[in-house]
Scaffold this motif. Structure first.
Motif, PDB file in Angstrom:
ATOM      1  N   VAL A   4       0.852  -1.188   0.000  1.00  0.00           N
ATOM      2  CA  VAL A   4       0.000   0.000   0.000  1.00  0.00           C
ATOM      3  C   VAL A   4       0.885   1.234   0.000  1.00  0.00           C
ATOM      4  O   VAL A   4       1.700   1.412   0.918  1.00  0.00           O
ATOM      5  CB  VAL A   4      -0.927   0.040   1.240  1.00  0.00           C
ATOM      6  CG1 VAL A   4      -1.819   1.286   1.196  1.00  0.00           C
ATOM      7  CG2 VAL A   4      -1.768  -1.222   1.329  1.00  0.00           C
ATOM      8  N   ALA A  40       0.422   4.604   3.047  1.00  0.00           N
ATOM      9  CA  ALA A  40      -0.304   3.702   3.944  1.00  0.00           C
ATOM     10  C   ALA A  40      -0.865   4.388   5.180  1.00  0.00           C
ATOM     11  O   ALA A  40      -1.792   3.868   5.798  1.00  0.00           O
ATOM     12  CB  ALA A  40       0.605   2.547   4.359  1.00  0.00           C
ATOM     13  N   GLY A  69      -5.238   4.665   2.996  1.00  0.00           N
ATOM     14  CA  GLY A  69      -4.190   3.696   3.284  1.00  0.00           C
ATOM     15  C   GLY A  69      -4.317   3.031   4.632  1.00  0.00           C
ATOM     16  O   GLY A  69      -4.181   1.797   4.738  1.00  0.00           O
ATOM     17  N   VAL A 108      -4.811  -1.035   5.218  1.00  0.00           N
ATOM     18  CA  VAL A 108      -3.930  -1.880   6.030  1.00  0.00           C
ATOM     19  C   VAL A 108      -4.760  -2.758   6.968  1.00  0.00           C
ATOM     20  O   VAL A 108      -4.532  -3.973   7.080  1.00  0.00           O
ATOM     21  CB  VAL A 108      -2.943  -1.013   6.834  1.00  0.00           C
ATOM     22  CG1 VAL A 108      -2.224  -1.850   7.895  1.00  0.00           C
ATOM     23  CG2 VAL A 108      -1.922  -0.365   5.905  1.00  0.00           C
ATOM     24  N   GLY A 145       3.711  -1.384   3.577  1.00  0.00           N
ATOM     25  CA  GLY A 145       3.245  -0.044   3.264  1.00  0.00           C
ATOM     26  C   GLY A 145       4.378   0.949   3.198  1.00  0.00           C
ATOM     27  O   GLY A 145       5.399   0.781   3.871  1.00  0.00           O
TER      28      GLY A 145
END
Length: 300
Positions: free
Chosen positions: A142, A145, A150, A154, A166
């Motif tokens: 990601v 993140a 984001g 997660v 991330g």
């Protein structure tokens, strides 16, 4: 009613408080008395004229809404006046009242208040819908993140049993680990292309040249899901993603929230008339989670 309007594209200074007509719901619509809304990147991009999703000014921004049902249009049976609801609308939520299709709304999760609920719709729907094909044991990267979408992505990915990496500034690493991230990459110091590989899905919330860099970390059968627009469109693994308002998806998100598996991080809470300040903060790119705006005389 009061609303934040703009008569021209431009900087945050074009946002003004104005008196406008209160809308009336048509068939399948619900009028919501706004308790809170939040700022998404799309808001300031529309304000600046970078994207034309709402047409030309004058216009009122605002994608996220939490509040109570004030009036029902013909044919609406799933809600009653006074119900607390939340959802995503295509503009108009930066006001005392906003119109929404009943099909795009859901009851507010019992475990959160209006402020928490307002932070969820657009960002959570983006994370939920873009990761619909992610399963247990897969590897996800990601970008951005710690941002509004984001940090929810997660949590959703971790709940589904995926390995989650991330990109974020070092100051956000411990926070992302607390949300379930397995690996966090400081993009200011490390090339993520050398830090992670064999990724099944990249969720790109940055765009631009991140696209061509991201395809290099994908498996041959991987997918690059781009929510911003990037330079990787020619790659067969590239997918351009657009979020869709959905009460059905929100109900699934509600279940996660009520079971303690998903929570929106609130960076700041401001009064709606301070929306110009909120846009400046959002444009800085240094927001952890979401900025929420509380409307005038919100319902209890």
């Amino acid at each position: 009613m009061l609303a934040i309007t703009q008569n021209a594209f431009g900087g945050p200074e074009v946002l003004q408080v104005a008196e406008v007509d209160r809308p009336r719901p048509g068939p399948g619509e619900v009028l919501v008395r706004v308790a809170a809304t939040s700022v998404n990147a799309a808001d300031w991009k529309v304000r600046a004229g970078l994207i034309s999703a709402l047409g030309d000014p004058p216009l009122t921004l605002g994608l996220d809404v939490s509040g109570v049902v004030d009036e029902l249009g013909p044919g609406v049976e799933r809600f009653a006046v006074g119900d607390p609801v939340y959802g995503m609308v295509f503009g108009g939520a930066n006001a005392e009242y906003v119109m929404a299709q009943a099909s795009t709304l859901a009851p507010i999760p019992r475990s959160v208040d209006f402020v928490q609920a307002a932070a969820l719709p657009t960002a959570a729907l983006t994370a939920w819908q873009s990761l619909a094909a992610l399963g247990a044991g897969q590897r996800l990267l990601v970008h951005a993140a710690a941002g509004g979408v984001g940090h929810l992505a997660v949590q959703i990915a971790r709940h589904r049993g995926a390995f989650v990496a991330g990109t974020a500034r070092a100051a956000n690493h411990e926070y992302l680990r607390s949300l379930g991230a397995d690996e966090v990459i400081d993009y200011t110091a490390v090339d993520f292309g050398t830090a992670v590989r064999d990724v099944d899905i990249v969720l790109d919330l940055v765009g631009g040249e991140y696209g061509s860099r991201s395809v290099r970390v994908l498996r041959p059968d991987g997918r690059l899901i781009d929510a911003q627009g990037s330079d990787a469109e020619s790659d067969p693994r590239y997918e351009r993603f657009y979020v869709e308002p959905s009460g059905v998806s929100l109900r699934e998100i509600t279940t996660m929230v009520e079971r303690g598996h998903l929570r929106a991080m609130i960076d700041q809470v401001l009064p709606l008339p301070e929306i110009a300040k909120a846009h400046r903060i959002s444009e800085s790119g240094r927001v952890r989670g979401k900025i929420v705006l509380v409307a005038w005389n919100p319902p209890a």
